[in-house]
Design an enzyme around this catalytic site. Sequence first.
Site, short mmCIF file in Angstrom:
data_model
loop_
_atom_site.label_atom_id
_atom_site.label_comp_id
_atom_site.label_asym_id
_atom_site.label_seq_id
_atom_site.Cartn_x
_atom_site.Cartn_y
_atom_site.Cartn_z
N ARG A 45 0.87 -1.16 0.00
CA ARG A 45 0.00 0.00 0.00
C ARG A 45 0.92 1.22 0.00
O ARG A 45 2.03 1.17 0.56
CB ARG A 45 -0.86 0.07 1.27
CG ARG A 45 -2.03 -0.87 1.32
CD ARG A 45 -3.17 -0.41 0.40
NE ARG A 45 -4.35 -1.26 0.56
CZ ARG A 45 -4.55 -2.40 -0.10
NH1 ARG A 45 -3.68 -2.85 -0.97
NH2 ARG A 45 -5.66 -3.09 0.11
N GLU A 55 -4.75 7.42 -4.31
CA GLU A 55 -5.11 6.75 -5.57
C GLU A 55 -6.50 7.21 -5.99
O GLU A 55 -7.37 7.33 -5.13
CB GLU A 55 -5.09 5.23 -5.37
CG GLU A 55 -3.69 4.71 -5.10
CD GLU A 55 -3.62 3.20 -4.85
OE1 GLU A 55 -4.62 2.51 -5.10
OE2 GLU A 55 -2.57 2.74 -4.41
N HIS A 85 -2.48 0.26 -9.50
CA HIS A 85 -2.95 -0.71 -8.49
C HIS A 85 -3.54 -1.95 -9.18
O HIS A 85 -4.72 -2.28 -8.98
CB HIS A 85 -3.96 -0.05 -7.54
CG HIS A 85 -4.08 -0.76 -6.22
ND1 HIS A 85 -4.25 -0.11 -5.03
CD2 HIS A 85 -4.03 -2.08 -5.92
CE1 HIS A 85 -4.34 -1.01 -4.05
NE2 HIS A 85 -4.20 -2.22 -4.57
C1 GLV Z 1 -5.51 -5.16 -3.25
O1 GLV Z 1 -4.75 -4.27 -3.12
C2 GLV Z 1 -5.93 -6.02 -2.18
O2 GLV Z 1 -5.74 -5.69 -1.01
O3 GLV Z 1 -6.45 -7.08 -2.50
#
Ligand code: GLV
Length: 320
Positions: free
Chosen positions: A233, A262, A281
């Site tokens: 993250r 984001e 992402h």
């Molecule tokens: C994506 O980032 C997730 O946490 O699955």
Amino acid sequence: MAVESQGLTIVINHPAAEHYVQLIRERFPQVRALAAPDSDRLEWHIGEADALLAFRFPVEVFDKAKKLRWFQCTGAGIDSIFPIRERVGHLKVTNARGIHGDVIADYVMAGVTMLHWDFRRFLQEQKDRQWNPRFIAPLADKTLGVVGLGAIGGTIARRAKSAGMTVVGSKRDVSVPIDGVDRLFPSGALEEMLPLCDFVVLALPAKPDTVGFIGAADIARIRPHAFLINIARGSVIVEAELIKALQSRAIAGAMLDVFEREPLPQESPLWDMPNVIATPHVAGSPTNYTERVFSIFADNLDRFLKGQALTNVVDLSRGY
Ligand code: GLV
């Protein structure tokens, strides 16, 4: 104790809500599945929900979720629930861990290869019709460090090992060896681990105590020729410090799939830095994502209806 399935209501707050509803109705015709892909419908239905299927826990409607007993997250990271973790009480929280590791390891190895071979330069040279042969060190001469060796980090470690790399990694609990990892460090020993790495991969969970986990001091421990890859993250590294290090070439480059904000704001310098590959992402998004999550959810729903223990339970005190 088995749950009265006839009256059970599941609310799905997700862009793919209709698809989940269809899958649930086919397999569990006795339960009520309500699509709430947007905030209006969520607000409307949340009071009826016994279970919620969503990527992000909608903390803004938590007070209305009076019947809610189970939150199945469609992703791996359950950081969205942390702001209310003291208040969730008896709520069971489960995630979709297990479906992300392989595709994230693909992403990481692609990043390792592109950064190490400087494929951006090859592509530019091709465009300019320039023929510039050069020597490249095999990955087997290189060390990859994984910060956070959960299901995803462990898969990355094994993949790097299969490419012949030396693999080091850090984990909170170092009592059990991890397959593929040559040297294991406790998470407080990054100052020892980071200087060994040619590639540093962030794969730790986002939780209150990992916000800004990698700050200026740790970034300074990454060697100037080394690359950083973040598939965790954005919050786990201090982005402004990372940008400074990339701009001054204190580290060689980065591949970043996650950001503090984001979508990545238009004004972010990360968009056009020559030593950065930025992706939206996507690293943990395998095809047929909905079906993959559904197989975990359906198994859990079966268990929930029978009053059995759920799988993929998240321990909120631990954060994963
Ligand atoms: C994506 O980032 C997730 O946490 O699955």
